[in-house]
Design an enzyme around this catalytic site. Structure first.
Site, PDB file in Angstrom:
ATOM      1  N   CYS A  76      14.393  23.685   4.645  1.00  0.00           N
ATOM      2  CA  CYS A  76      13.922  22.343   4.313  1.00  0.00           C
ATOM      3  C   CYS A  76      12.935  21.846   5.352  1.00  0.00           C
ATOM      4  CB  CYS A  76      15.110  21.399   4.186  1.00  0.00           C
ATOM      5  SG  CYS A  76      16.169  21.890   2.843  1.00  0.00           S
ATOM      6  N   GLU A  77      11.813  22.506   5.446  1.00  0.00           N
ATOM      7  CA  GLU A  77      10.729  22.151   6.377  1.00  0.00           C
ATOM      8  C   GLU A  77       9.425  22.546   5.703  1.00  0.00           C
ATOM      9  OE1 GLU A  77      10.467  21.287   9.838  1.00  0.00           O
ATOM     10  OE2 GLU A  77      12.621  21.108  10.195  1.00  0.00           O
TER      11      GLU A  77
END
Ligand SMILES: Cc1ncc(COP(=O)(O)O)c(C=O)c1O
Ligand SMILES: N[C@@H](CCCC[NH3+])C(=O)O
Length: 390
Positions: free
Chosen positions: A318-319
């Protein structure tokens, strides 16, 4: 042949997987040895590039020692069986606990500052001390891995050498020479020539017959690498009068020997972009996210009909920065097929993390000449991640 072996290895050990090719390690070693033919030396392998003791052992068998920067890297050397007299200890923030433990377990200690020299007053040590100098030379590499310009935190400024030397000598420490390391992934000979010439001149001035020239040799990630012929003809003659030359190479020895094998989960198409989504990302290989580093990517099974597109190869984290390769023109891979990320032997696994609570990949060593396949680090388990929770 490599592709067939990779498929076999993945059947046994799954993905994501770090695979190291022994044949490439041998090839890199042979090139390094050729450059220094005729020089009296102690070659060392910089464990920060890769701390797997089974790989360190391969270098040990070829006469190498290790360059360490922590108790963990000392332990890796110990597991590999590296003898004390071949261990070089570096670092700009050696703690007193580390100093107390390692003072008589390493052969060489590179002192990074006058302040560190003063801290050594608390410890007896019969190791060979070197003073790391900051030659203020621009290595022309990524700013995060440039270490020898005066703005960086590393090394003793030339004006402070006398002070560092006298502090150590008053304590009765044996100082053998200077250490110079100006950065990593350096692809031009000139910065080495400039920095090492400064070290050689200073060695003459202070009457030292030993020198440590660090590491930093650049490999071919995207077209350019250090020219070893030029290095041999321009830099190596500087060592003719030295009785000992220490090198600390990491990336050059192991970088090209490692690949990361990942599985393509699926290909995501938006009106703006196409993403190849892998089962691994910056958790296992942070270099692209951290430095914008380029690593070649290779598709093993293209989708039929063969179609080349410009894609981002991304991981599952989640980046937004979780990218392995950006804007690459590659054939679209089949879902569930394998993809290879190249030249990840150095600063790949050693910089991997558990971010987003992903276990780190397994590591496998293969020998293409004998077909030998050996698991050298098992895959982390979910239990491993929470082992220390109280
Ligand atoms: C003191 C020192 N020696 C050796 C190395 C190994 O560098 P490389 O992997 O670029 O050869 C490093 C890392 O840059 C380092 O900091
Ligand atoms: N971590 C860096 C190299 C740093 C070298 C450490 N002195 C890289 O991945 O390129």
């Amino acid at each position: 042949m490599l592709e067939r072996t990779i498929k076999t290895v993945v059947e046994h050990y799954g993905t994501p997987l770090y695979v190291y090719v022994k044949d490439v390690i041998r090839y890199q070693l042979a090139k390094v040895k050729r450059v220094f033919e005729g020089v009296r030396m102690l070659p060392t392998f910089a464990c920060k590039a890769n701390n797997n003791p089974r790989l360190i052992q391969l270098f040990l068998e070829e006469g190498f020692g290790t360059d360490i920067v922590s108790l963990g890297e000392y332990h890796a050397s110990e597991l590999a069986g590296v003898p004390r007299e071949r261990i070089v200890w570096n670092g700009n923030g050696k703690t007193k606990a580390e100093m107390g433990f390692l003072k008589d377990k390493v052969g060489f200690i590179n002192v990074d500052s006058v302040e560190e020299a003063q801290r050594w007053a608390d410890f007896q040590s019969d190791a060979n001390f070197f003073i790391r100098i900051n030659p203020d030379v621009d290595p022309r590499t990524h700013p995060h891995i440039s270490t020898g310009i005066r703005e960086t935190k590393f090394g003793v400024h030339i004006d402070l050498i006398d002070e560092a030397l006298s502090v150590l000598r008053k304590q009765g420490k044996k100082v053998l020479g200077f250490h110079i390391h100006i950065g990593s992934q350096i692809t031009e000979v000139e910065p080495f020539l400039e920095a090492i010439s400064i070290g050689v001149e200073l060695s003459k001035k202070y009457g030292f017959g030993c020198i440590n020239i660090g590491g930093g040799w650049g490999i071919n990630y995207s077209g350019k690498e250090l020219n070893l012929e030029e290095y041999r003809s321009k830099v190596v003659p500087l060592f003719s009068s030295f009785e000992l030359v220490i090198i600390e190479l990491g990336r050059y020895l192991i970088g090209p020997a490692g690949i990361l094998v990942a599985k393509v989960e699926y290909v995501k198409r938006t009106p703006y972009k196409t993403f190849v989504v892998l089962d691994v990302g910056m958790n296992a290989l942070v270099r692209p996210a951290m430095y914008g580093a380029h690593h070649g990517v290779h598709v093993l099974e293209p989708e039929e009909p063969w179609e080349e597109s410009i894609v981002d190869v991304v991981g599952p984290l989640c980046e937004t920065g979780d990218v392995i390769a950006r804007n690459r023109s590659i054939p679209i891979p089949k879902c569930g097929s394998l993809m290879i990320v190249e030249d990840v032997g150095a600063y790949g696994f050693s910089m991997a993390s558990n971010y987003n609570s992903h276990p780190r990949p397994a590591e496998v060593l293969i020998d293409l000449s004998t077909n030998e396949i050996r698991l050298i680090r098992r895959r982390e388990s979910i239990e491993d991640l929470f082992r220390n929770v109280e």
